[in-house]
Write a protein that holds these residues in place. Structure first.
Motif, PDB file in Angstrom:
ATOM      1  N   PHE A 185       0.879  -1.167   0.000  1.00  0.00           N
ATOM      2  CA  PHE A 185       0.000   0.000   0.000  1.00  0.00           C
ATOM      3  C   PHE A 185       0.913   1.211   0.000  1.00  0.00           C
ATOM      4  CE2 PHE A 185      -2.305  -3.374   2.430  1.00  0.00           C
ATOM      5  CZ  PHE A 185      -3.048  -3.780   1.340  1.00  0.00           C
ATOM      6  N   MET A 221       1.008   4.315   2.343  1.00  0.00           N
ATOM      7  CA  MET A 221       0.966   4.049   3.780  1.00  0.00           C
ATOM      8  C   MET A 221       2.345   3.610   4.255  1.00  0.00           C
ATOM      9  SD  MET A 221      -2.644   1.968   3.601  1.00  0.00           S
ATOM     10  CE  MET A 221      -3.093   1.990   5.316  1.00  0.00           C
ATOM     11  N   LEU A 236      -1.048 -12.659   8.475  1.00  0.00           N
ATOM     12  CA  LEU A 236      -2.242 -13.512   8.473  1.00  0.00           C
ATOM     13  C   LEU A 236      -1.964 -14.837   9.168  1.00  0.00           C
ATOM     14  CD1 LEU A 236      -3.471 -13.065   4.790  1.00  0.00           C
ATOM     15  CD2 LEU A 236      -4.253 -11.848   6.801  1.00  0.00           C
ATOM     16  N   ILE A 253      -8.301   0.710   6.071  1.00  0.00           N
ATOM     17  CA  ILE A 253      -8.645  -0.271   5.035  1.00  0.00           C
ATOM     18  C   ILE A 253      -9.026   0.472   3.743  1.00  0.00           C
ATOM     19  CG2 ILE A 253     -10.045  -2.307   4.468  1.00  0.00           C
ATOM     20  CD1 ILE A 253      -8.375  -2.698   6.965  1.00  0.00           C
ATOM     21  N   LYS A 272      -7.854   3.324   2.671  1.00  0.00           N
ATOM     22  CA  LYS A 272      -6.621   3.774   2.021  1.00  0.00           C
ATOM     23  C   LYS A 272      -5.902   2.602   1.366  1.00  0.00           C
ATOM     24  CE  LYS A 272      -6.193   6.784   5.730  1.00  0.00           C
ATOM     25  NZ  LYS A 272      -5.443   7.265   6.895  1.00  0.00           N
ATOM     26  N   ALA A 273      -5.952   1.460   2.033  1.00  0.00           N
ATOM     27  CA  ALA A 273      -5.316   0.264   1.465  1.00  0.00           C
ATOM     28  C   ALA A 273      -6.016  -0.133   0.164  1.00  0.00           C
ATOM     29  CB  ALA A 273      -5.349  -0.881   2.475  1.00  0.00           C
ATOM     30  N   ARG A 320      -7.572   1.900  -1.836  1.00  0.00           N
ATOM     31  CA  ARG A 320      -7.150   2.896  -2.827  1.00  0.00           C
ATOM     32  C   ARG A 320      -5.787   2.519  -3.425  1.00  0.00           C
ATOM     33  NH1 ARG A 320      -5.131   8.061   0.057  1.00  0.00           N
ATOM     34  NH2 ARG A 320      -3.590   6.518   0.622  1.00  0.00           N
ATOM     35  N   ASP A 321      -4.867   2.085  -2.568  1.00  0.00           N
ATOM     36  CA  ASP A 321      -3.510   1.800  -3.034  1.00  0.00           C
ATOM     37  C   ASP A 321      -3.424   0.482  -3.795  1.00  0.00           C
ATOM     38  OD1 ASP A 321      -2.717   4.124  -1.937  1.00  0.00           O
ATOM     39  OD2 ASP A 321      -1.487   3.276  -0.338  1.00  0.00           O
ATOM     40  N   ASN A 322      -4.165  -0.535  -3.372  1.00  0.00           N
ATOM     41  CA  ASN A 322      -4.064  -1.846  -4.030  1.00  0.00           C
ATOM     42  C   ASN A 322      -5.241  -2.730  -3.620  1.00  0.00           C
ATOM     43  OD1 ASN A 322      -3.306  -4.341  -5.082  1.00  0.00           O
ATOM     44  ND2 ASN A 322      -1.139  -3.916  -4.753  1.00  0.00           N
ATOM     45  N   ALA A 357      -6.621  -5.376  -5.080  1.00  0.00           N
ATOM     46  CA  ALA A 357      -6.438  -6.834  -5.195  1.00  0.00           C
ATOM     47  C   ALA A 357      -5.707  -7.380  -3.971  1.00  0.00           C
ATOM     48  CB  ALA A 357      -5.668  -7.159  -6.471  1.00  0.00           C
ATOM     49  N   ARG A 358      -4.758  -6.604  -3.477  1.00  0.00           N
ATOM     50  CA  ARG A 358      -4.004  -7.049  -2.311  1.00  0.00           C
ATOM     51  C   ARG A 358      -4.904  -7.108  -1.073  1.00  0.00           C
ATOM     52  NH1 ARG A 358      -0.562 -10.325  -0.115  1.00  0.00           N
ATOM     53  NH2 ARG A 358       0.966  -9.432   1.299  1.00  0.00           N
ATOM     54  N   VAL A 359      -5.754  -6.107  -0.918  1.00  0.00           N
ATOM     55  CA  VAL A 359      -6.670  -6.087   0.226  1.00  0.00           C
ATOM     56  C   VAL A 359      -7.563  -7.324   0.193  1.00  0.00           C
ATOM     57  CG1 VAL A 359      -8.603  -4.866   1.306  1.00  0.00           C
ATOM     58  CG2 VAL A 359      -6.664  -3.587   0.427  1.00  0.00           C
ATOM     59  N   GLU A 360      -8.030  -7.649  -1.012  1.00  0.00           N
ATOM     60  CA  GLU A 360      -8.886  -8.818  -1.164  1.00  0.00           C
ATOM     61  C   GLU A 360      -8.126 -10.094  -0.807  1.00  0.00           C
ATOM     62  OE1 GLU A 360     -10.547  -9.156  -5.045  1.00  0.00           O
ATOM     63  OE2 GLU A 360     -12.203 -10.412  -4.343  1.00  0.00           O
ATOM     64  N   SER A 361      -6.875 -10.152  -1.230  1.00  0.00           N
ATOM     65  CA  SER A 361      -6.084 -11.357  -0.963  1.00  0.00           C
ATOM     66  C   SER A 361      -5.782 -11.526   0.523  1.00  0.00           C
ATOM     67  CB  SER A 361      -4.775 -11.329  -1.762  1.00  0.00           C
ATOM     68  OG  SER A 361      -3.810 -10.548  -1.087  1.00  0.00           O
ATOM     69  N   LEU A 362      -5.930 -10.448   1.281  1.00  0.00           N
ATOM     70  CA  LEU A 362      -5.698 -10.544   2.720  1.00  0.00           C
ATOM     71  C   LEU A 362      -6.959 -10.985   3.462  1.00  0.00           C
ATOM     72  CD1 LEU A 362      -3.522  -7.344   3.323  1.00  0.00           C
ATOM     73  CD2 LEU A 362      -2.750  -9.706   3.269  1.00  0.00           C
ATOM     74  N   PHE A 386     -10.188  -9.519   3.023  1.00  0.00           N
ATOM     75  CA  PHE A 386     -11.242  -8.511   3.165  1.00  0.00           C
ATOM     76  C   PHE A 386     -12.161  -8.569   1.953  1.00  0.00           C
ATOM     77  CE2 PHE A 386      -7.631  -6.742   5.510  1.00  0.00           C
ATOM     78  CZ  PHE A 386      -8.227  -6.440   6.717  1.00  0.00           C
TER      79      PHE A 386
END
Lengths: 253, 309
Positions: free
Chosen positions: A93, A96, A166, B177, B179-180, B182-184, B186-191, B193
């Motif tokens: 990110f 951040m 995770l 979350i 901001k995350a 906004r930045d990426n 696909a990555r947020v989803e892979s974590l 969320f």
């Protein structure tokens, strides 16, 4: 419940139009092992990886994680089932800080993530764990640095720290050394070795020297299908493998 | 330092109506809220909503209708209108958040046009004539605030409340979350969320606050018109946000104040107001890509780093 194989693919296939990018792939990743998937360009490694992480929907076959069929789950559910992935292009990110990056992952699966009326101080207790994870990958001095300002190698390390947040049983790493210079490859390889203790790891990798030193077992893909499987000695002496890599990256062997 | 600046700002805000026409000030405040609500989506989630005016305009009519036809006190009317707006935002979000970029912008635009025609055709809005004579009913049913200068302080307090709410959301576990995403995404989803859920909630909050601004604006002017729902307002709020600096907290406020002030100053020159807006937009995009506040912040950081190093 522990099964012998943490991750399995049975008859996995994916068709794009009339073209099978991946076909009839049977894969068994033994629990606690580091398993590599290699193959020349266009062999279907990335498609296979995206199928296993449910980024792509399979056309045929099934995927079994810890004995349970995850073929129908969505991407976000796979993560909550204990399987986390990394990305080929470093997925951080960017705006951040390193600490905030890791903290996002620490909020996964917790109700706190939806609390828009609470101050940030309400998740300050996650900072300790986030710092531990950063230390684990050698980023303790970069905690307050924006991810976009980190070097390429550090971005990869940050991504691994975020994935580790995770605490996944199974980690899928998509070409963890892609685009890296020699000076970065060695530390990342060491880092993967270190964090894979007690976990099952599947690596899709182009760089064979990384694979040779890391993996317990190697699956070779070619034209979307499994060519052979074995340990490094077996695979690297296989004439079909050598032929498949000829003209491509023979120097890597 | 920061506290001193805030106190100075408060002092100026309190003294201003003695020097500047209160209606102009209140218009600026309404658009400060409106632009900030838009920036919550564009700057912190990465969603370009090209229909933000539907929330502003619809709420203006709803608040106006409540104040005209029922005896509710002013704060109830405004909150009720904001709530309806939030629900509309949730619905639009539910349909639109699976799309990104230009597709998301076009879906929100289509919804805004739909709302525009609904309001144009509806009986209660007064159609082309707009809704006239919206009363400024008593605050809490007891406090008379109808005088312009008194009303300014009411609007100022409401603005502070809305801006605090946005600040709260941005600096919350939920905001991280966003901001995350906004930045990426696909990555947020892979974590693990579900990004679409976060985006829908963000849409609801943004729409609610935009509606809050619209309802407030209706009580300021004491009328509501179709202009507030028109796509030009949806476009103007983008200009305000880019001018001030998207993704900065104060940028959209500065942008809103500048554009409203300019519009007011240039109103006597007719189309020149639009031409001036166009020129400003071009200059900002060419020379101040992070907006006025964004560039000032970057400059400040550079100077501080130089002094340190």
């Amino acid at each position: 419940m522990t099964t012998e194989y943490a991750l399995e693919a049975r008859g996995l296939g994916r068709k794009f139009g009339a073209f099978w990018a991946v076909k009839d792939v049977d894969l068994k990743v033994r629990r606690g092992s580091i398993h590599a998937m290699i193959g020349p360009n266009g062999a279907g490694k990335t498609t296979c990886f995206n199928l296993l992480t449910k980024t792509l929907q399979p056309s045929t076959g099934s995927i079994i994680l810890n004995g349970e069929d995850i073929s129908r789950l969505r991407t976000s559910d796979v993560a909550t089932q204990g399987m986390a992935r990394s990305f080929q292009i470093s997925a951080t990110f960017t705006q951040m800080t390193a600490l905030e990056n890791v903290r996002v992952a620490l909020q996964a699966g917790k109700g706190t993530a939806y609390r828009f009326w609470r101050p940030l101080g309400s998740i300050a207790h996650l900072n300790t764990r986030a710092m531990e994870l950063l230390e684990n990958v050698g980023l303790q001095d970069s905690a307050g640095v924006a991810a976009s300002d980190l070097s390429y190698g550090k971005k990869r390390a940050l991504e691994i720290a975020t994935t580790l947040a995770l605490d996944p049983q199974v980690m899928l790493l998509d070409e963890p050394t892609a685009g890296m210079g020699h000076e970065d490859i060695e530390p990342i390889t060491e880092l993967i070795r270190k964090v894979s203790v007690g976990r099952t790891v599947l690596i899709v990798e182009h760089n064979l020297s990384v694979v040779s030193s890391l993996s317990d077992r190697i699956t070779v893909l070619q034209a979307g299908q499994i060519l052979t499987e074995g340990n490094y000695a077996e695979v690297s002496s296989d004439e079909r493998v050598i032929a498949a890599y000829m003209g491509g990256v023979e120097d890597a062997l | 330092m920061r506290i001193a600046l805030v106190l100075l700002g408060v002092a100026i805000a309190l003294a201003l109506p003695f020097f500047v026409y209160p209606i102009l000030l209140m218009t600026i405040l309404c658009f400060v809220i409106f632009a900030s609500s838009f920036n919550l989506l564009l700057g912190y989630v990465g969603l370009l909503c090209f229909g933000q005016a539907m929330f502003l305009g619809l709420s203006a009519y709803i608040a106006g209708y409540l104040l005209k036809t029922t005896g509710v006190s002013i704060e109830i009317a405004i909150l009720a209108a904001a709530l309806v707006s939030a629900l509309l935002g949730g619905f639009v979000g539910f349909v639109a958040v699976r799309r990104t970029g230009i597709q998301f912008a076009m879906i929100t635009f289509a919804f805004a046009q739909f709302v525009y025609f609904m309001l144009l055709q509806s009986e209660f809005t007064g159609g082309e004539d707009g809704m006239q004579g919206i009363p400024r009913s008593d605050l809490f049913g007891v406090v008379d605030i109808s005088d312009s200068r008194t009303f300014y302080y009411f609007v100022l307090a409401m603005t502070a409340l809305a801006i605090f709410a946005i600040y709260r959301v941005i600096h919350s576990p939920f905001g991280e979350i966003l901001k995350a995403i906004r930045d990426n995404e696909a990555r947020v989803e892979s974590l693990g969320f579900r990004p679409e859920r976060f985006k829908i909630i963000a849409m609801m909050i943004s729409a609610g606050i935009a509606g809050f601004a619209g309802a407030l604006k209706a009580t300021v002017f004491q009328f509501a018109t179709l202009t507030d729902v028109s796509w030009t307002v949806s476009g103007e709020v983008i200009l305000m946000t880019l001018l001030g600096g998207m993704g900065t907290f104060t940028g959209p406020m500065v942008g809103a104040a500048a554009i409203i002030f300019l519009n007011d100053e240039l109103a006597q020159f007719g189309e020149w107001a639009l031409i001036a807006q166009g020129v400003i937009l071009i200059l900002v995009i060419l020379f101040l890509r992070r907006g006025v506040v964004g560039e000032a912040g970057a400059l400040w950081r550079r100077m501080r780093n130089r002094n340190k190093g």
